[in-house]
Design a protein around this motif. Structure first.
Motif, PDB file in Angstrom:
ATOM      1  N   ASN A  11       0.823  -1.216   0.000  1.00 47.47           N
ATOM      2  CA  ASN A  11       0.000   0.000   0.000  1.00 47.47           C
ATOM      3  C   ASN A  11       0.854   1.263   0.000  1.00 47.47           C
ATOM      4  N   GLY A  12       1.964   1.204  -0.750  1.00 46.54           N
ATOM      5  CA  GLY A  12       2.838   2.356  -0.899  1.00 46.54           C
ATOM      6  C   GLY A  12       3.900   2.506   0.169  1.00 46.54           C
ATOM      7  N   ASP A  13       3.869   1.675   1.201  1.00 47.27           N
ATOM      8  CA  ASP A  13       4.853   1.754   2.285  1.00 47.27           C
ATOM      9  C   ASP A  13       5.861   0.624   2.180  1.00 47.27           C
ATOM     10  N   SER A  14       7.136   0.942   2.355  1.00 45.47           N
ATOM     11  CA  SER A  14       8.161  -0.101   2.399  1.00 45.47           C
ATOM     12  C   SER A  14       8.033  -0.850   3.715  1.00 45.47           C
ATOM     13  N   VAL A  15       8.013  -2.171   3.633  1.00 40.44           N
ATOM     14  CA  VAL A  15       7.905  -2.992   4.837  1.00 40.44           C
ATOM     15  C   VAL A  15       8.892  -4.143   4.744  1.00 40.44           C
ATOM     16  N   GLU A  16       9.251  -4.651   5.904  1.00 41.67           N
ATOM     17  CA  GLU A  16      10.114  -5.819   5.994  1.00 41.67           C
ATOM     18  C   GLU A  16       9.543  -6.741   7.056  1.00 41.67           C
ATOM     19  N   PHE A  17       9.674  -8.030   6.819  1.00 47.03           N
ATOM     20  CA  PHE A  17       9.226  -9.008   7.803  1.00 47.03           C
ATOM     21  C   PHE A  17       9.982 -10.308   7.595  1.00 47.03           C
ATOM     22  N   LEU A  33       1.891  -8.210   9.358  1.00 44.05           N
ATOM     23  CA  LEU A  33       1.698  -6.790   9.067  1.00 44.05           C
ATOM     24  C   LEU A  33       0.380  -6.237   9.600  1.00 44.05           C
ATOM     25  N   ASN A  34      -0.411  -7.085  10.247  1.00 44.46           N
ATOM     26  CA  ASN A  34      -1.697  -6.680  10.837  1.00 44.46           C
ATOM     27  C   ASN A  34      -2.652  -6.050   9.823  1.00 44.46           C
ATOM     28  N   LEU A  35      -2.588  -6.517   8.594  1.00 42.36           N
ATOM     29  CA  LEU A  35      -3.519  -6.098   7.549  1.00 42.36           C
ATOM     30  C   LEU A  35      -4.543  -7.214   7.407  1.00 42.36           C
ATOM     31  N   ASP A  73       5.344  -5.006  -5.349  1.00 44.61           N
ATOM     32  CA  ASP A  73       4.450  -3.936  -4.909  1.00 44.61           C
ATOM     33  C   ASP A  73       3.078  -4.549  -4.681  1.00 44.61           C
ATOM     34  N   ILE A  74       2.641  -4.570  -3.440  1.00 49.31           N
ATOM     35  CA  ILE A  74       1.387  -5.219  -3.060  1.00 49.31           C
ATOM     36  C   ILE A  74       0.370  -4.157  -2.671  1.00 49.31           C
ATOM     37  N   ALA A  75      -0.866  -4.345  -3.125  1.00 49.37           N
ATOM     38  CA  ALA A  75      -1.963  -3.451  -2.733  1.00 49.37           C
ATOM     39  C   ALA A  75      -3.077  -4.295  -2.136  1.00 49.37           C
ATOM     40  N   THR A  76      -3.564  -3.867  -0.981  1.00 44.90           N
ATOM     41  CA  THR A  76      -4.648  -4.545  -0.283  1.00 44.90           C
ATOM     42  C   THR A  76      -5.824  -3.592  -0.145  1.00 44.90           C
ATOM     43  N   VAL A  77      -6.927  -4.084   0.365  1.00 42.10           N
ATOM     44  CA  VAL A  77      -8.104  -3.239   0.559  1.00 42.10           C
ATOM     45  C   VAL A  77      -7.795  -2.083   1.508  1.00 42.10           C
ATOM     46  N   GLU A  78      -6.896  -2.282   2.439  1.00 40.69           N
ATOM     47  CA  GLU A  78      -6.558  -1.207   3.383  1.00 40.69           C
ATOM     48  C   GLU A  78      -5.945  -0.001   2.678  1.00 40.69           C
ATOM     49  N   GLY A  79      -5.367  -0.211   1.504  1.00 38.05           N
ATOM     50  CA  GLY A  79      -4.737   0.878   0.769  1.00 38.05           C
ATOM     51  C   GLY A  79      -5.659   1.591  -0.208  1.00 38.05           C
ATOM     52  N   MET A  80      -6.923   1.214  -0.269  1.00 36.85           N
ATOM     53  CA  MET A  80      -7.829   1.827  -1.240  1.00 36.85           C
ATOM     54  C   MET A  80      -8.240   3.238  -0.861  1.00 36.85           C
ATOM     55  N   ALA A  81      -8.540   3.486   0.380  1.00 35.50           N
ATOM     56  CA  ALA A  81      -8.997   4.807   0.814  1.00 35.50           C
ATOM     57  C   ALA A  81      -7.831   5.790   0.787  1.00 35.50           C
ATOM     58  N   GLU A  82      -8.154   7.038   0.523  1.00 38.02           N
ATOM     59  CA  GLU A  82      -7.159   8.119   0.559  1.00 38.02           C
ATOM     60  C   GLU A  82      -7.354   8.869   1.871  1.00 38.02           C
ATOM     61  N   GLY A  83      -6.604   8.484   2.890  1.00 38.45           N
ATOM     62  CA  GLY A  83      -6.790   9.091   4.207  1.00 38.45           C
ATOM     63  C   GLY A  83      -8.167   8.762   4.743  1.00 38.45           C
ATOM     64  N   GLU A  84      -8.948   9.786   5.009  1.00 38.60           N
ATOM     65  CA  GLU A  84     -10.310   9.603   5.531  1.00 38.60           C
ATOM     66  C   GLU A  84     -11.339   9.439   4.408  1.00 38.60           C
ATOM     67  N   GLU A  85     -10.913   9.678   3.166  1.00 32.44           N
ATOM     68  CA  GLU A  85     -11.843   9.616   2.036  1.00 32.44           C
ATOM     69  C   GLU A  85     -11.842   8.229   1.412  1.00 32.44           C
ATOM     70  N   LEU A  86     -13.017   7.633   1.358  1.00 30.17           N
ATOM     71  CA  LEU A  86     -13.151   6.306   0.771  1.00 30.17           C
ATOM     72  C   LEU A  86     -12.870   6.340  -0.726  1.00 30.17           C
ATOM     73  N   ILE A 103     -17.136 -10.906   4.653  1.00 34.00           N
ATOM     74  CA  ILE A 103     -16.035 -11.834   4.385  1.00 34.00           C
ATOM     75  C   ILE A 103     -15.487 -11.632   2.975  1.00 34.00           C
ATOM     76  N   CYS A 104     -16.343 -11.559   1.992  1.00 36.61           N
ATOM     77  CA  CYS A 104     -15.890 -11.445   0.603  1.00 36.61           C
ATOM     78  C   CYS A 104     -15.591 -10.017   0.187  1.00 36.61           C
ATOM     79  N   THR A 105     -16.146  -9.043   0.884  1.00 35.96           N
ATOM     80  CA  THR A 105     -16.114  -7.654   0.439  1.00 35.96           C
ATOM     81  C   THR A 105     -14.716  -7.124   0.142  1.00 35.96           C
ATOM     82  N   PRO A 106     -13.716  -7.315   1.004  1.00 40.02           N
ATOM     83  CA  PRO A 106     -12.389  -6.792   0.673  1.00 40.02           C
ATOM     84  C   PRO A 106     -11.838  -7.353  -0.643  1.00 40.02           C
TER      85      PRO A 106
END
Length: 159
Positions: A11-17, A33-35, A73-86, A103-106
């Protein structure tokens, strides 16, 4: 078994695990990553509840190993909203009541977003075909398709 280091962008952030070589990307997203948006519905890639995009390609994260995400580069449902704007799709899903148990929505949202990025002017048949890999036991799909088609129309008008 030793853990492997994974460096990726989510979702645009560099992460390591660190992950076990046999751990799925879904498990890494949820447990490391708690996503928790992506859900495990089937574990076999048949339901689409775990859909994410990897380098712009729609994938079932239950079928991809976490170590395969290295450098991607991974994108999840958590990265869809722009801040507070859906995202417009998220807003239309609310307006059309295109979600019920959740369950299916994301996975459906991620898949629909991938569709509109690839084809901003889909026919209803194309939208139904594209989303056929996302199973829903609650909505009956009609509201989902109407939300996707209305979002596509709005996005075309805005551009």
């Amino acid at each position: 078994m030793s853990k492997l280091h994974v460096s990726t962008t989510v979702n645009g952030d560099s992460v390591e695990f660190l992950c076990d070589p046999r751990e799925t990307l879904l498990d890494c997203l949820r447990d490391k990553l708690n996503l928790t948006g992506a859900k495990e519905g089937c574990g076999t890639g048949d339901c689409g509840a775990c859909s994410v995009t990897v380098d712009g390609r729609l994938v079932c994260s239950c079928l991809m190993l976490g170590v395969e995400a290295d450098g991607k580069d991974i994108a999840t449902v958590e990265g869809m909203a722009e801040g507070e704007e859906l995202h417009p799709l998220q807003q239309k899903f609310i307006e059309y009541a295109a979600l019920q148990c959740g369950i299916c929505t994301p996975g459906v949202l991620v898949a629909a977003k991938a569709l509109l990025e690839k084809n901003p002017d889909p026919t209803e048949e194309e939208a139904r075909y594209w989303l056929a890999g996302n199973l829903c036991r609650c909505t009956g799909y009609d509201k989902i398709i109407r939300a996707v088609m209305d979002t596509a129309a709005d996005m075309r008008e805005a551009s």
